[in-house]
Write a protein that holds these residues in place. Structure first.
Motif, PDB file in Angstrom:
ATOM      1  N   PHE A  16       0.839  -1.190   0.000  1.00  0.00           N
ATOM      2  CA  PHE A  16       0.000   0.000   0.000  1.00  0.00           C
ATOM      3  C   PHE A  16       0.885   1.255   0.000  1.00  0.00           C
ATOM      4  O   PHE A  16       0.639   2.218  -0.742  1.00  0.00           O
ATOM      5  N   GLY A  17       1.956   1.217   0.808  1.00  0.00           N
ATOM      6  CA  GLY A  17       2.902   2.330   0.841  1.00  0.00           C
ATOM      7  C   GLY A  17       3.554   2.546  -0.515  1.00  0.00           C
ATOM      8  O   GLY A  17       3.687   3.678  -0.988  1.00  0.00           O
ATOM      9  N   GLU A  18       3.961   1.442  -1.158  1.00  0.00           N
ATOM     10  CA  GLU A  18       4.573   1.527  -2.496  1.00  0.00           C
ATOM     11  C   GLU A  18       3.586   2.136  -3.487  1.00  0.00           C
ATOM     12  O   GLU A  18       3.955   2.976  -4.312  1.00  0.00           O
ATOM     13  N   ALA A  19       2.317   1.693  -3.414  1.00  0.00           N
ATOM     14  CA  ALA A  19       1.294   2.198  -4.328  1.00  0.00           C
ATOM     15  C   ALA A  19       1.121   3.705  -4.141  1.00  0.00           C
ATOM     16  O   ALA A  19       1.085   4.466  -5.115  1.00  0.00           O
ATOM     17  N   LEU A  20       1.061   4.129  -2.874  1.00  0.00           N
ATOM     18  CA  LEU A  20       0.928   5.566  -2.579  1.00  0.00           C
ATOM     19  C   LEU A  20       2.091   6.348  -3.180  1.00  0.00           C
ATOM     20  O   LEU A  20       1.913   7.410  -3.777  1.00  0.00           O
ATOM     21  N   ARG A  21       3.309   5.792  -2.992  1.00  0.00           N
ATOM     22  CA  ARG A  21       4.516   6.455  -3.473  1.00  0.00           C
ATOM     23  C   ARG A  21       4.455   6.652  -4.987  1.00  0.00           C
ATOM     24  O   ARG A  21       4.781   7.716  -5.509  1.00  0.00           O
ATOM     25  N   VAL A  32       8.878   3.102   4.445  1.00  0.00           N
ATOM     26  CA  VAL A  32       8.705   4.153   5.452  1.00  0.00           C
ATOM     27  C   VAL A  32       7.263   4.654   5.459  1.00  0.00           C
ATOM     28  O   VAL A  32       6.678   4.870   6.526  1.00  0.00           O
ATOM     29  N   LEU A  33       6.664   4.790   4.277  1.00  0.00           N
ATOM     30  CA  LEU A  33       5.247   5.183   4.216  1.00  0.00           C
ATOM     31  C   LEU A  33       4.398   4.130   4.923  1.00  0.00           C
ATOM     32  O   LEU A  33       3.490   4.456   5.689  1.00  0.00           O
ATOM     33  N   GLY A  34       4.716   2.838   4.673  1.00  0.00           N
ATOM     34  CA  GLY A  34       3.992   1.746   5.328  1.00  0.00           C
ATOM     35  C   GLY A  34       4.148   1.808   6.843  1.00  0.00           C
ATOM     36  O   GLY A  34       3.196   1.581   7.584  1.00  0.00           O
ATOM     37  N   MET A  35       5.363   2.151   7.284  1.00  0.00           N
ATOM     38  CA  MET A  35       5.621   2.255   8.725  1.00  0.00           C
ATOM     39  C   MET A  35       4.772   3.358   9.346  1.00  0.00           C
ATOM     40  O   MET A  35       4.175   3.172  10.411  1.00  0.00           O
TER      41      MET A  35
END
Lengths: 121, 240
Positions: A16-21, A32-35
């Motif tokens: 999900f963090g990767e997708a947002l990025r 880091v976004l996932g964290m």
């Protein structure tokens, strides 16, 4: 099974963090976004499930193992430092020494000042 | 007989084609490093990660396995860094009351300390005549690898050089925090953890978790905030 379920949750947050990025072109890694998302989600929920605690502990305890393949790279990269060896070595060693010193002194100083002003109130 | 010997010599070549070889090698070095570290009395100046890495490098070179093919197999290990970074959010949440109590020092220290971490390295290297490419590769040296790769590419640096600098920084930051903690002295594990994560990214954070859960949570926070802050600021500063 519980450990794998927890691991799946971590993987989903990472994806999900990767997708947002990718979608918002954020210059911060998906991990880091996932964290950040994970911390915020847990704060909203108010508790950590056992399976998530279990698999996060397992992964964190092998953090050193996970970075090892990268660390080994230093020995095979030395030739690239060659021409500017002194500049690179001084920047890394002296620079890191100074920055660790600054962080510790800054943090120590600010903690002392802020606890003192807290006690004054 | 000679055919047998030939097949024997070919073992590393054949086996190293499979990722399980890199995994076996890395795991062996990991445990061997920890064992040796305990045997020589847990010296602060020689963290187990360095011992393991030296042994691993020696074996890779000794078996004349191509480093890049090792790296490819070891991807099965390194991809776990993504979910492991997410996992850092859990101790962060569990220690949130400590972090709340420290939010003023964190907010005051972070921007300055993260900027200094990059500035010291760039100024020293510049004074000693490093090229702009090298400067761009050294600037994100305190930032966790996945973020630092993005920064270096944006600045026009060399990614392999940056990775090397990153790893050395992580190891020496860990050593310097341990040393300076004694000299200054600083015994607050929240401060030590924060300094480890801020300066030594994932390597520092791994060390902080050896100190305590609280130090680990502060290291995760320091690493995360430094990564985000540097990624946003450095490209702006470098344009000037």
């Amino acid at each position: 099974m519980a450990m794998l379920r927890g691991f799946l949750i971590l993987v989903l947050f990472f994806l999900f963090g990767e997708a947002l990025r990718l979608v918002f072109v954020i210059p911060v890694s998906g991990g880091v976004l996932g964290m950040i998302l994970m911390t915020v989600t847990l704060m909203l929920r108010g508790r950590v499930s056992d399976e998530l605690a279990l698999s996060s502990q397992a992964l964190i305890s092998i953090l050193v193992l996970l970075i090892m393949p990268g660390v080994v790279g230093v020995f095979f990269m030395a030739s690239q430092f060659s021409g500017q060896f002194l500049a690179v070595a001084a920047a890394l060693l002296l620079g890191t020494f100074l920055s660790v010193l600054s962080t510790l002194l800054l943090m120590k100083g600010v903690v002392r000042v802020s606890t003192r002003s807290f006690e004054d109130e | 007989m000679s055919e047998l010997a030939e097949r024997f010599i070919a073992i590393p070549d054949v086996l190293s084609a499979s990722p399980i070889f890199a995994i076996g090698l890395t795991l062996s070095a990991f445990f061997a490093g920890n064992w040796l570290f305990a045997r020589i009395g847990r010296p602060l100046w020689m963290p187990p990660v360095v011992l393991s890495a030296v042994m691993l490098a020696a074996v890779i070179a000794g078996l004349s396995v191509d480093y890049l093919s090792y790296q490819e197999g070891a991807l099965w290990i390194t991809v776990l860094l993504g979910p492991a970074t997410v996992a850092l959010g859990i101790p962060l949440y569990q220690q949130i009351h400590h972090i709340r109590a420290m939010w003023v020092p964190i907010v005051v220290t972070l921007p300055l300390a993260a900027t200094l971490a990059a500035v010291y390295a760039v100024v020293i290297a510049w004074a000693l005549g490093a090229t702009p490419e090298v400067l761009a590769s050294l600037a994100p040296k305190s930032v966790t690898a996945p973020i630092a790769i993005g920064i270096t590419e944006q600045l026009g640096g060399s990614v392999p050089l940056m990775m090397g600098g990153l790893l050395i920084t992580g190891v020496v930051a860990t050593l310097f925090v341990d040393l300076l903690a004694k000299w200054l002295p600083v015994d607050d594990e929240r401060i030590l953890g924060f300094a480890l994560g801020l300066n030594g990214h994932a390597i520092g954070t791994a060390r902080a978790f050896e100190i305590s859960h609280t130090a680990g949570a502060f290291a995760s926070l320091g690493m995360g905030l430094t990564g985000v802050f540097t990624a946003l600021i450095l490209p702006l500063v470098f344009r000037l």
